[in-house]
Design a protein around this motif. Structure first.
Motif, mmCIF file in Angstrom:
data_model
loop_
_atom_site.group_PDB
_atom_site.id
_atom_site.type_symbol
_atom_site.label_atom_id
_atom_site.label_comp_id
_atom_site.label_asym_id
_atom_site.label_seq_id
_atom_site.Cartn_x
_atom_site.Cartn_y
_atom_site.Cartn_z
ATOM 1 N N TYR A 235 -10.994 7.029 3.230
ATOM 2 C CA TYR A 235 -12.249 7.041 2.473
ATOM 3 C C TYR A 235 -11.989 7.095 0.969
ATOM 4 O O TYR A 235 -12.511 6.278 0.201
ATOM 5 N N PHE A 236 -11.172 8.046 0.541
ATOM 6 C CA PHE A 236 -11.028 8.283 -0.891
ATOM 7 C C PHE A 236 -10.265 7.183 -1.608
ATOM 8 O O PHE A 236 -10.474 6.960 -2.799
ATOM 9 N N LYS A 237 -9.388 6.465 -0.918
ATOM 10 C CA LYS A 237 -8.642 5.421 -1.615
ATOM 11 C C LYS A 237 -9.539 4.240 -1.990
ATOM 12 O O LYS A 237 -9.157 3.416 -2.824
ATOM 13 N N VAL B 274 -4.092 12.476 -14.398
ATOM 14 C CA VAL B 274 -5.214 13.081 -13.664
ATOM 15 C C VAL B 274 -4.727 13.499 -12.282
ATOM 16 O O VAL B 274 -3.967 12.770 -11.647
ATOM 17 N N ILE B 275 -5.166 14.678 -11.840
ATOM 18 C CA ILE B 275 -4.912 15.098 -10.454
ATOM 19 C C ILE B 275 -6.250 15.408 -9.800
ATOM 20 O O ILE B 275 -7.006 16.263 -10.271
ATOM 21 N N ALA B 276 -6.557 14.704 -8.715
ATOM 22 C CA ALA B 276 -7.756 14.965 -7.923
ATOM 23 C C ALA B 276 -7.329 15.453 -6.541
ATOM 24 O O ALA B 276 -6.191 15.230 -6.122
ATOM 25 N N ASP C 142 -16.941 10.752 -11.078
ATOM 26 C CA ASP C 142 -15.645 11.385 -11.303
ATOM 27 C C ASP C 142 -14.553 10.344 -11.524
ATOM 28 O O ASP C 142 -13.695 10.497 -12.393
ATOM 29 N N VAL C 143 -14.579 9.296 -10.713
ATOM 30 C CA VAL C 143 -13.562 8.247 -10.817
ATOM 31 C C VAL C 143 -13.652 7.549 -12.174
ATOM 32 O O VAL C 143 -12.623 7.259 -12.801
ATOM 33 N N LYS C 144 -14.852 7.313 -12.626
ATOM 34 C CA LYS C 144 -15.029 6.654 -13.925
ATOM 35 C C LYS C 144 -14.413 7.495 -15.033
ATOM 36 O O LYS C 144 -13.708 6.970 -15.916
ATOM 37 N N PHE D 292 -10.602 6.298 -5.450
ATOM 38 C CA PHE D 292 -9.409 6.532 -6.259
ATOM 39 C C PHE D 292 -8.364 5.490 -5.829
ATOM 40 O O PHE D 292 -7.506 5.757 -5.008
ATOM 41 N N GLN D 293 -8.478 4.334 -6.393
ATOM 42 C CA GLN D 293 -7.766 3.174 -5.860
ATOM 43 C C GLN D 293 -6.261 3.237 -6.130
ATOM 44 O O GLN D 293 -5.829 3.685 -7.198
#
Length: 242
Positions: A67-69, A173-175, A36-38, A72-73
Motif C-alpha cells: 500500500y505505502f509504496k 526523510v524517515i517515515a 505528507d508525501v508532498k 512513498f514511491q
C-alpha cells in the motif's frame, strides 16, 4: 452464509454505519498521506542526493509495504521491512528478491532494546502460521490463545529508537508505519525518551486500545493521548493507520 443473508446483515444500521465510517477514515488517511508525501518529497529535493526511508514495523506478508509504496514511491524511498514471525519473513524475502525496490528485511521484533521475547499467537496449522495477530505483549489476546490452538515462538528483539537514530544522517526523510499488536505504546514512548522520534517525518500507527476493554482500555487510551500530544508538539505527523 448466502449472499442474500450476508447483505441483510451488512445493511443493518449499526454495521452499515461502522463499514461506512471505516471507508471514510481510509479516504481521509489516504488524503493525509498524500499531503505528507508532498512535504517529504520537497525535503528530499532540497537535500540534493539523499533519498527517503520508509520503515514498515509489523510487515506480516507485506500488505502495508504494497500500500505505502504507491505513495512513498521506490524511486525516492528505500524500505526496511520489520517482521519477527519467521513464516512471514520467508515470504518477504521471496518478495524482495523479485523486486526492483531497495529493500532491507529485519527478522526481529521492533522493541525498546536488544534481546529476546516470546511471539504469541502463531497458529499451529501451516496455512495459518502467517497470521497478522502475532504479538510480543502478554496482555494481547494472542497470548491467551497460545494456551490453546496457537503456539509461541522465541524471537529476537532490537531497539527501534537506535535504528531510527542510526539512519538519520543517511536520509533526508524517515517515515514509518507501525502495526505491532499492542507493543506500539512501549516503542513509541521509548522513541520519545531517546529523542529519536524527532528524526521521523511522519508515522502511521494502529493503536490497539480499540480492542481492549474496561480499565485496561482506559489506561492505554491515556497513554495513546499522551503519545499523540507529544509527537504533535515536536512537529512529527502521527496519524491513525486503519
Amino acid at each position: 452464509m448466502s449472499e442474500v443473508s450476508y447483505w441483510r446483515v451488512l445493511t443493518r444500521p449499526p454495521l452499515l454505519k461502522a463499514v461506512l465510517a471505516r471507508r471514510v477514515r481510509r479516504l481521509l488517511v489516504a488524503r493525509a498521506i498524500r499531503r505528507d508525501v508532498k512535504r517529504a518529497e520537497s525535503l528530499i529535493a532540497a537535500a540534493g542526493g539523499q533519498r527517503g526511508l520508509f520503515i514498515d514495523c509489523g510487515s506480516n506478508l507485506g500488505q502495508g509495504f504494497t500500500y505505502f509504496k504507491t505513495h512513498f514511491q521506490p524511486q525516492r524511498f528505500d524500505y526496511i521491512l520489520i517482521e519477527p514471525n519467521p513464516y512471514c519473513v520467508a515470504h518477504l524475502r521471496s518478495t524482495a528478491a523479485g523486486a526492483n525496490e531497495r529493500i532491507e528485511i529485519i527478522d526481529a521484533a521492533a522493541s525498546i532494546g536488544d534481546g529476546e521475547a516470546v511471539l504469541y499467537g502463531v497458529a499451529d496449522g501451516a496455512a495459518d502460521r502467517t497470521s497478522q495477530g502475532g504479538s510480543i505483549v502478554t496482555a494481547h489476546p494472542s497470548a491467551w490463545q497460545s494456551n490453546g490452538a496457537r503456539q509461541s515462538l522465541a524471537v529476537r528483539t532490537f531497539s527501534l529508537a537506535e535504528l531510527v537514530a542510526s539512519k538519520r544522517d543517511a536520509y533526508a526523510v524517515i517515515a514509518m508505519k507501525m502495526d505491532i499488536e499492542g507493543a506500539e505504546y512501549d516503542v513509541l514512548e521509548d522513541l520519545i525518551t531517546s529523542g529519536a522520534h524527532r528524526h521521523l517525518h511522519s508515522v502511521y500507527v494502529e493503536f490497539h486500545s480499540q480492542y481492549m476493554r474496561g480499565t485496561e482500555k482506559r489506561a492505554y487510551q491515556r497513554r495513546e493521548a499522551a503519545i499523540r500530544a507529544r509527537y504533535a508538539a515536536d512537529g512529527v505527523s502521527l496519524r491513525l493507520w486503519v
